[in-house]
Design a protein around this motif. Structure first.
Motif, PDB file in Angstrom:
ATOM      1  N   ILE A   2     -49.307  -4.224 -31.797  1.00 60.14           N
ATOM      2  CA  ILE A   2     -48.300  -3.461 -32.735  1.00 60.14           C
ATOM      3  C   ILE A   2     -47.109  -4.275 -32.649  1.00 60.14           C
ATOM      4  CG2 ILE A   2     -46.964  -1.536 -32.832  1.00 60.14           C
ATOM      5  CD1 ILE A   2     -49.249   0.098 -31.630  1.00 60.14           C
ATOM      6  N   ILE A   3     -46.868  -4.845 -31.684  1.00 62.35           N
ATOM      7  CA  ILE A   3     -45.597  -5.779 -31.435  1.00 62.35           C
ATOM      8  C   ILE A   3     -45.532  -7.084 -32.522  1.00 62.35           C
ATOM      9  CG2 ILE A   3     -44.179  -7.294 -30.036  1.00 62.35           C
ATOM     10  CD1 ILE A   3     -44.682  -5.684 -27.960  1.00 62.35           C
ATOM     11  N   LEU A   4     -46.819  -7.642 -32.581  1.00 59.92           N
ATOM     12  CA  LEU A   4     -46.817  -8.857 -33.341  1.00 59.92           C
ATOM     13  C   LEU A   4     -46.907  -8.437 -34.920  1.00 59.92           C
ATOM     14  CD1 LEU A   4     -49.572 -11.032 -31.782  1.00 59.92           C
ATOM     15  CD2 LEU A   4     -47.325 -11.351 -31.918  1.00 59.92           C
ATOM     16  N   SER A   5     -47.305  -7.157 -35.285  1.00 55.90           N
ATOM     17  CA  SER A   5     -47.339  -6.700 -36.725  1.00 55.90           C
ATOM     18  C   SER A   5     -45.967  -6.420 -36.990  1.00 55.90           C
ATOM     19  CB  SER A   5     -48.611  -5.738 -36.861  1.00 55.90           C
ATOM     20  OG  SER A   5     -48.107  -4.535 -35.989  1.00 55.90           O
ATOM     21  N   ALA A   6     -45.245  -5.851 -36.081  1.00 54.64           N
ATOM     22  CA  ALA A   6     -43.809  -5.509 -36.607  1.00 54.64           C
ATOM     23  C   ALA A   6     -43.005  -6.672 -36.478  1.00 54.64           C
ATOM     24  CB  ALA A   6     -43.289  -4.566 -35.193  1.00 54.64           C
ATOM     25  N   PHE A   7     -43.318  -7.884 -35.899  1.00 59.86           N
ATOM     26  CA  PHE A   7     -42.757  -8.981 -36.016  1.00 59.86           C
ATOM     27  C   PHE A   7     -42.974  -9.635 -37.409  1.00 59.86           C
ATOM     28  CE2 PHE A   7     -42.506 -13.619 -35.370  1.00 59.86           C
ATOM     29  CZ  PHE A   7     -41.239 -13.784 -35.056  1.00 59.86           C
ATOM     30  N   LEU A   8     -44.137  -9.646 -37.781  1.00 60.78           N
ATOM     31  CA  LEU A   8     -44.535 -10.235 -39.009  1.00 60.78           C
ATOM     32  C   LEU A   8     -44.077  -9.369 -40.355  1.00 60.78           C
ATOM     33  CD1 LEU A   8     -48.319 -11.140 -38.379  1.00 60.78           C
ATOM     34  CD2 LEU A   8     -46.280 -12.766 -38.640  1.00 60.78           C
ATOM     35  N   LEU A   9     -43.934  -8.022 -40.020  1.00 65.99           N
ATOM     36  CA  LEU A   9     -43.342  -7.115 -40.975  1.00 65.99           C
ATOM     37  C   LEU A   9     -41.923  -7.498 -41.112  1.00 65.99           C
ATOM     38  CD1 LEU A   9     -43.617  -4.820 -42.960  1.00 65.99           C
ATOM     39  CD2 LEU A   9     -42.784  -3.505 -41.114  1.00 65.99           C
ATOM     40  N   ALA A  10     -41.197  -7.626 -39.916  1.00 64.67           N
ATOM     41  CA  ALA A  10     -39.639  -8.260 -39.788  1.00 64.67           C
ATOM     42  C   ALA A  10     -39.542  -9.532 -40.813  1.00 64.67           C
ATOM     43  CB  ALA A  10     -38.912  -8.043 -38.448  1.00 64.67           C
ATOM     44  N   ILE A  11     -40.325 -10.478 -40.431  1.00 68.82           N
ATOM     45  CA  ILE A  11     -40.414 -11.806 -41.299  1.00 68.82           C
ATOM     46  C   ILE A  11     -40.605 -11.646 -42.678  1.00 68.82           C
ATOM     47  CG2 ILE A  11     -41.274 -14.062 -41.675  1.00 68.82           C
ATOM     48  CD1 ILE A  11     -41.637 -14.025 -38.421  1.00 68.82           C
ATOM     49  N   GLY A  12     -41.480 -10.774 -43.060  1.00 70.31           N
ATOM     50  CA  GLY A  12     -41.833 -10.638 -44.363  1.00 70.31           C
ATOM     51  C   GLY A  12     -40.997  -9.904 -45.200  1.00 70.31           C
ATOM     52  N   VAL A  13     -40.268  -8.940 -44.523  1.00 68.80           N
ATOM     53  CA  VAL A  13     -39.332  -7.729 -45.187  1.00 68.80           C
ATOM     54  C   VAL A  13     -37.752  -8.072 -45.074  1.00 68.80           C
ATOM     55  CG1 VAL A  13     -38.928  -5.355 -45.869  1.00 68.80           C
ATOM     56  CG2 VAL A  13     -41.313  -6.147 -45.438  1.00 68.80           C
ATOM     57  N   VAL A  14     -37.704  -7.990 -43.678  1.00 73.88           N
ATOM     58  CA  VAL A  14     -36.227  -8.084 -43.417  1.00 73.88           C
ATOM     59  C   VAL A  14     -35.376  -9.487 -43.483  1.00 73.88           C
ATOM     60  CG1 VAL A  14     -34.686  -7.700 -41.484  1.00 73.88           C
ATOM     61  CG2 VAL A  14     -36.457  -6.113 -41.853  1.00 73.88           C
ATOM     62  N   LEU A  15     -36.283 -10.446 -43.181  1.00 79.90           N
ATOM     63  CA  LEU A  15     -35.785 -11.634 -43.516  1.00 79.90           C
ATOM     64  C   LEU A  15     -35.439 -12.282 -44.730  1.00 79.90           C
ATOM     65  CD1 LEU A  15     -34.893 -14.262 -41.775  1.00 79.90           C
ATOM     66  CD2 LEU A  15     -37.225 -15.070 -42.023  1.00 79.90           C
ATOM     67  N   ALA A  17     -34.335 -10.363 -47.091  1.00 76.12           N
ATOM     68  CA  ALA A  17     -33.287  -9.787 -47.629  1.00 76.12           C
ATOM     69  C   ALA A  17     -31.936 -10.385 -47.049  1.00 76.12           C
ATOM     70  CB  ALA A  17     -33.379  -8.373 -47.197  1.00 76.12           C
ATOM     71  N   ASN A  18     -31.977 -10.977 -45.733  1.00 75.35           N
ATOM     72  CA  ASN A  18     -30.823 -11.730 -45.276  1.00 75.35           C
ATOM     73  C   ASN A  18     -30.481 -13.124 -45.347  1.00 75.35           C
ATOM     74  OD1 ASN A  18     -29.895  -8.893 -44.168  1.00 75.35           O
ATOM     75  ND2 ASN A  18     -31.505  -9.053 -42.719  1.00 75.35           N
ATOM     76  N   LEU A  19     -31.153 -13.581 -46.217  1.00 78.31           N
ATOM     77  CA  LEU A  19     -31.102 -15.344 -46.260  1.00 78.31           C
ATOM     78  C   LEU A  19     -29.991 -15.733 -46.846  1.00 78.31           C
ATOM     79  CD1 LEU A  19     -34.908 -16.131 -47.312  1.00 78.31           C
ATOM     80  CD2 LEU A  19     -33.680 -16.339 -45.059  1.00 78.31           C
ATOM     81  N   GLU A  20     -28.881 -14.875 -47.212  1.00 82.71           N
ATOM     82  CA  GLU A  20     -27.771 -15.287 -47.742  1.00 82.71           C
ATOM     83  C   GLU A  20     -26.749 -16.166 -46.652  1.00 82.71           C
ATOM     84  OE1 GLU A  20     -27.087 -10.879 -46.984  1.00 82.71           O
ATOM     85  OE2 GLU A  20     -28.404 -12.044 -48.397  1.00 82.71           O
ATOM     86  N   SER A  21     -26.821 -15.789 -45.475  1.00 82.11           N
ATOM     87  CA  SER A  21     -26.226 -16.535 -44.448  1.00 82.11           C
ATOM     88  C   SER A  21     -27.083 -16.705 -43.377  1.00 82.11           C
ATOM     89  CB  SER A  21     -24.932 -15.798 -43.875  1.00 82.11           C
ATOM     90  OG  SER A  21     -25.009 -14.467 -43.371  1.00 82.11           O
TER      91      SER A  21
END
Length: 77
Positions: A2-15, A17-21
């Motif tokens: 679950i931890i690894l899937s949440a990490f991959l989700l954060a890299i795929g979705v959250v990252l 969206a925050n690439l401007e800085s």
């Protein structure tokens, strides 16, 4: 898992969206990365303790096969 899937989700979705800085990108990925690291450490500690326990149980069990297969010594001198 679950931890690894949440990490991959954060890299795929959250990252993305925050690439401007760079600071926001690092900040958005730091918390999931911390959880992955801590989860890996806890998994390693648990496996180490489990293997130590299995080794101790194996050492404490009486080995009856050694008694049956040993050849009696004779003193024919």
């Amino acid at each position: 898992m679950i931890i690894l899937s949440a990490f991959l989700l954060a890299i795929g979705v959250v990252l993305p969206a925050n690439l401007e800085s760079p600071s926001r990108a690092i900040e958005s990925i730091l918390m999931p990365l911390t959880f992955v690291g801590l989860g890996t450490i806890l998994y390693g500690i648990g496996m180490h303790l489990h293997l130590m326990h299995l080794n101790l149980v194996r050492q404490l069990q009486p080995e009856s096969t050694d008694d049956q297969t040993s050849v009696p010594e004779s003193d024919e001198q």
